[in-house]
Write an enzyme that holds these catalytic residues in place. Structure first.
Site, PDB file in Angstrom:
ATOM      1  N   SER A  66       0.848  -1.188   0.000  1.00  0.00           N
ATOM      2  CA  SER A  66       0.000   0.000   0.000  1.00  0.00           C
ATOM      3  C   SER A  66       0.884   1.238   0.000  1.00  0.00           C
ATOM      4  O   SER A  66       2.045   1.188   0.418  1.00  0.00           O
ATOM      5  CB  SER A  66      -0.877   0.006   1.258  1.00  0.00           C
ATOM      6  OG  SER A  66      -1.520   1.255   1.437  1.00  0.00           O
TER       7      SER A  66
ATOM      8  N   TYR B 296      -2.395  -0.009  10.364  1.00  0.00           N
ATOM      9  CA  TYR B 296      -2.286  -0.405   8.960  1.00  0.00           C
ATOM     10  C   TYR B 296      -0.935   0.001   8.385  1.00  0.00           C
ATOM     11  O   TYR B 296      -0.238  -0.791   7.741  1.00  0.00           O
ATOM     12  CB  TYR B 296      -3.421   0.234   8.169  1.00  0.00           C
ATOM     13  CG  TYR B 296      -3.572  -0.263   6.755  1.00  0.00           C
ATOM     14  CD1 TYR B 296      -4.116  -1.513   6.490  1.00  0.00           C
ATOM     15  CD2 TYR B 296      -3.196   0.524   5.670  1.00  0.00           C
ATOM     16  CE1 TYR B 296      -4.276  -1.973   5.194  1.00  0.00           C
ATOM     17  CE2 TYR B 296      -3.348   0.080   4.372  1.00  0.00           C
ATOM     18  CZ  TYR B 296      -3.895  -1.170   4.136  1.00  0.00           C
ATOM     19  OH  TYR B 296      -4.041  -1.614   2.847  1.00  0.00           O
TER      20      TYR B 296
END
Length: 245
Positions: A137, A150
């Site tokens: 990501s 995250y």
């Protein structure tokens, strides 16, 4: 074109938006597709155009991984490609996130990928080599306020990538990553439906379609990327460049 004819490909998080697109594209490219998820995996496997197998897989469970690889091998032979796509997201700041939420995100996003690489490596050795792709990501490349769990998991996943790439290179196993920008999936929004990362100022001012990101993953997994290992492919709409002028 990517050609996976006769290759066995296992995709985790397969019933999510990106996972389902990946399974469809691998199947269309001739793969024996192993659809791995916690729910809906059998239905998705049945809907694919090509040989497919649905397996239940909680990526944090070593026994689930062992069973998934065994079933894949029994049906199709050794696994050639693993896509670590499963992901979990919880919002929260460094000071505010509940510790259980933080640990759960790391368990899925980081430990899950570690267990997958461990489980699949012996199968890939039987195949004479293989390709592992971690879906990372932009949160693993830049600060992500309010997404401390995250972001931490995705930065740590980069360390796992490099260690695994070096350790498995002698077995002909490549390990690469794709860093998507903001994709049009439920993970792009918070619990109240708010946009977690506004994209209006990106050089490409929109969220990516899942098909665009899937194309990058298939390239990284394919023999067309055979000279790449430990590499990180970025498809972020120009996010890392900063706001468009």
């Amino acid at each position: 074109m990517n050609d996976f004819t006769g290759k066995t490909v296992l995709v985790t998080g397969a019933t999510g938006a990106l996972g389902a697109e990946l399974c469809a594209k691998f199947a269309a490219a001739g793969a024996n597709t192993v659809v791995a998820g916690r729910t809906g995996f059998e239905e998705l496997a049945a809907a694919l155009d090509g040989p497919a197998l649905g397996v239940r897989l909680d990526v944090t469970s070593e026994s689930d991984w062992a069973e998934a690889i065994t079933r894949a091998q029994d049906r199709f032979g050794p696994v050639d490609v693993l896509v670590n796509n499963a992901a979990h997201l919880r919002t929260g700041t460094t000071e505010g996130i509940p510790l259980d939420d933080f640990r759960q995100v790391l368990d899925v996003n980081l430990t899950g990928a570690l267990l997958g690489i461990r489980a699949v490596a012996p199968s890939m050795r039987l195949a004479g080599g293989g390709s592992i792709v971690n879906v990372n990501s932009i949160a693993g490349l830049a600060a992500a306020p309010g997404l401390v769990a995250y972001s931490s998991s995705k930065w740590a996943l980069r360390g796992l990538l490099r260690a695994a790439a070096v350790e498995l290179a002698g077995d002909g196993i490549r390990v690469n990553a794709v860093h998507p920008g903001i994709i049009e999936t439920p993970l792009a929004y918070g619990p109240d439906g708010e946009e977690l990362v506004p994209v209006g100022d990106f050089p490409i001012p929109r969220r990516a379609d899942v098909a665009e990101i899937a194309d990058f993953v298939l390239f990284a997994a394919s023999d067309r990327a055979r000279f790449a290992t430990g590499s990180e492919f970025v498809a972020d709409g120009g996010f890392l460049l900063g706001p468009a002028a």
